[in-house]
Design an enzyme around this catalytic site. Structure first.
Site, mmCIF file in Angstrom:
data_model
loop_
_atom_site.group_PDB
_atom_site.id
_atom_site.type_symbol
_atom_site.label_atom_id
_atom_site.label_comp_id
_atom_site.label_asym_id
_atom_site.label_seq_id
_atom_site.Cartn_x
_atom_site.Cartn_y
_atom_site.Cartn_z
ATOM 1 N N LYS A 26 0.826 -1.215 0.000
ATOM 2 C CA LYS A 26 0.000 0.000 0.000
ATOM 3 C C LYS A 26 0.853 1.254 0.000
ATOM 4 O O LYS A 26 0.501 2.245 -0.635
ATOM 5 C CB LYS A 26 -0.932 0.013 1.219
ATOM 6 C CG LYS A 26 -2.138 -0.890 1.067
ATOM 7 C CD LYS A 26 -3.251 -0.421 1.993
ATOM 8 C CE LYS A 26 -4.468 -1.313 1.884
ATOM 9 N NZ LYS A 26 -5.496 -0.960 2.882
ATOM 10 N N LYS A 40 -4.968 -10.627 -5.979
ATOM 11 C CA LYS A 40 -6.188 -10.779 -5.177
ATOM 12 C C LYS A 40 -7.286 -9.818 -5.650
ATOM 13 O O LYS A 40 -7.001 -8.704 -6.087
ATOM 14 C CB LYS A 40 -5.781 -10.560 -3.714
ATOM 15 C CG LYS A 40 -6.779 -9.866 -2.858
ATOM 16 C CD LYS A 40 -6.296 -9.641 -1.460
ATOM 17 C CE LYS A 40 -6.502 -8.162 -1.113
ATOM 18 N NZ LYS A 40 -6.660 -7.834 0.280
ATOM 19 N N LYS A 74 -11.216 -4.367 -3.403
ATOM 20 C CA LYS A 74 -12.153 -3.269 -3.595
ATOM 21 C C LYS A 74 -11.440 -1.969 -3.936
ATOM 22 O O LYS A 74 -12.067 -1.011 -4.348
ATOM 23 C CB LYS A 74 -13.033 -3.098 -2.359
ATOM 24 C CG LYS A 74 -12.300 -2.843 -1.072
ATOM 25 C CD LYS A 74 -13.261 -2.942 0.109
ATOM 26 C CE LYS A 74 -12.502 -2.959 1.427
ATOM 27 N NZ LYS A 74 -13.283 -3.450 2.530
HETATM 28 P P1 AMP Z 1 -10.744 -5.701 3.941
HETATM 29 O O1 AMP Z 1 -11.519 -5.527 2.691
HETATM 30 O O2 AMP Z 1 -9.287 -5.516 3.723
HETATM 31 O O3 AMP Z 1 -11.299 -4.948 5.109
HETATM 32 O O4 AMP Z 1 -10.896 -7.239 4.301
HETATM 33 C C1 AMP Z 1 -11.970 -7.758 5.038
HETATM 34 C C2 AMP Z 1 -11.904 -9.267 5.077
HETATM 35 O O5 AMP Z 1 -12.104 -9.815 3.771
HETATM 36 C C3 AMP Z 1 -10.563 -9.811 5.556
HETATM 37 O O6 AMP Z 1 -10.804 -10.947 6.365
HETATM 38 C C4 AMP Z 1 -9.872 -10.197 4.295
HETATM 39 O O7 AMP Z 1 -8.932 -11.212 4.495
HETATM 40 C C5 AMP Z 1 -11.034 -10.674 3.431
HETATM 41 N N1 AMP Z 1 -10.745 -10.519 1.999
HETATM 42 C C6 AMP Z 1 -10.522 -9.368 1.338
HETATM 43 N N2 AMP Z 1 -10.294 -9.596 0.026
HETATM 44 C C7 AMP Z 1 -10.364 -10.947 -0.141
HETATM 45 C C8 AMP Z 1 -10.212 -11.817 -1.268
HETATM 46 N N3 AMP Z 1 -9.950 -11.350 -2.502
HETATM 47 N N4 AMP Z 1 -10.368 -13.145 -1.061
HETATM 48 C C9 AMP Z 1 -10.633 -13.634 0.171
HETATM 49 N N5 AMP Z 1 -10.776 -12.866 1.269
HETATM 50 C C10 AMP Z 1 -10.647 -11.541 1.127
#
Ligand code: AMP
Ligand code: TRP
Length: 332
Positions: A115, A197, A200
């Site tokens: 990041k 990955k 968002k």
């Molecule tokens: P965040 O969007 O970074 O707040 O992530 C929230 C949760 O979603 C965390 O547990 C991440 O590990 C999971 N997560 C985010 N992106 C992915 C993805 N592409 N595949 C699987 N899990 C994800």
């Protein structure tokens, strides 16, 4: 006497619109765990501001994430659902833990390295300290288990190190938490660059499916997803695009990779892609309808996050007091 349930803590940042990756990697598992554990599910808005947020978007998304938790099936009667910034103990504990964390540990975090590259000179100190706030979230509830996607494993390991260090320096204070990473769906990949990955924060909307994407958009995005010219539905690293679509389908439909390979043998990709898209639509459409219902009832949401914050504060304050006492602060 009733046996005390083990504790779960997890959270998602309202920093963008939630994706299918968040759903399959995290949320869907939370729902499965809610009967067996004492769960705290948090909308981590303090984490979201480690990168710039438009205030009105942050407000809207925070409520939307809360509504998505509920719509996905997290029961507010069984779980504690709250907004991180409503519970001041998180920020306070985070400072105490920051003073027990080495900057070398933080500079080594992969997510920080990735990041910070994007923001160059204007990387906030918050982005570096982000995993310490996450450790505070988890340790304040003495969580046993933390259900997250694979990308958070390193942050969990750091949380364990910080907890152990605090326990050794003072005296046993924190439970050492374990990660809970799903076998399937731990890493949903980008639809456009399937070796990365699904995120968002990507600039290309075709690379992700949002939980709130309308059905026709979902169909279009799956149809346009990058595959290969081999034309066989096979679960192999040589076909990362197909592998990812298979993971998505298998996860939603409860099918094994062998079953999927067999079903689409000798068929090319068109039919397979169509089924993947329909599976996603079927899974997400009812959730979307519920999200919209919840968002139309702000006072219900308010009721939930207020109750949640009250309970979370009560539980976490005890642990914070313990930390303060052990560190040597004079109780007031
Ligand atoms: P965040 O969007 O970074 O707040 O992530 C929230 C949760 O979603 C965390 O547990 C991440 O590990 C999971 N997560 C985010 N992106 C992915 C993805 N592409 N595949 C699987 N899990 C994800
Ligand atoms: N850092 C996590 C992510 O981006 C979100 C998060 C913050 C979290 N605090 C947490 C996850 C505590 C689990 C437990 O995915």
């Amino acid at each position: 006497m009733e046996e005390k349930k083990k504790v779960i803590f997890s959270g998602i940042q309202p920093s963008g619109n939630l994706t299918l990756g968040n759903y399959l990697g995290a949320l869907k598992n939370w729902v499965k765990l809610q009967d067996e554990y004492d769960c705290y599910y948090c909308v981590v808005d303090l984490h979201a501001i480690t990168v710039k947020q438009e205030p009105k978007d942050l407000r809207r998304r925070t409520l939307e994430v809360l509504a998505i938790y509920l719509a996905a099936g997290i029961d507010p009667e069984k779980n504690t659902i709250f907004i991180q910034s409503h519970v001041s103990t998180h920020s306070e504990a985070s400072w105490l833990l920051n003073c027990n964390t080495y900057i070398g540990e933080l500079f080594r975090m992969t997510q920080y390295k990735d990041k910070s590259k994007r923001y160059g000179e204007s990387v906030s100190a918050g982005l570096l300290n982000y995993p310490v706030l996450m450790a505070a979230d988890i340790l304040l509830y003495n969580a046993d288990l933390v259900p997250v996607g694979g990308d958070q494993k390193q942050h969990l390991e750091l949380t364990r190190d910080i907890a152990q260090r605090f326990n050794n320096t003072y005296s046993p204070t924190f439970t050492i938490p374990e990660p809970y990473i799903p076998k399937s769906g731990a890493k949903i990949m980008s639809l456009q660059e399937p070796t990365k990955k699904m995120s968002k924060s990507s600039d290309n909307p075709n690379s992700y499916i949002l939980i709130m994407d309308p059905p026709n958009v979902i169909r279009k995005k799956i149809n346009r997803s990058v595959t290969d010219s081999l034309g066989t539905v096979k679960y192999t690293d040589d076909q990362p695009g197909i592998k990812n679509l298979m993971t998505i389908l298998g996860n939603i439909k409860g099918m094994t990779m062998e079953e999927i390979e067999k079903k689409y043998e000798g068929q090319g990709y068109a039919n397979f892609k169509k089924d993947v898209a329909e599976a996603i639509v079927e899974e997400l459409e009812p959730i979307q309808n519920k999200v919209n219902e919840y968002l139309g009832d702000k006072s219900y949401l308010e009721d939930i996050y207020k109750k949640g914050a009250e309970k979370a504060y009560k539980v976490s304050y005890k642990v914070l007091r313990k930390m303060q006492k052990k560190i040597g602060f004079i109780p007031r």
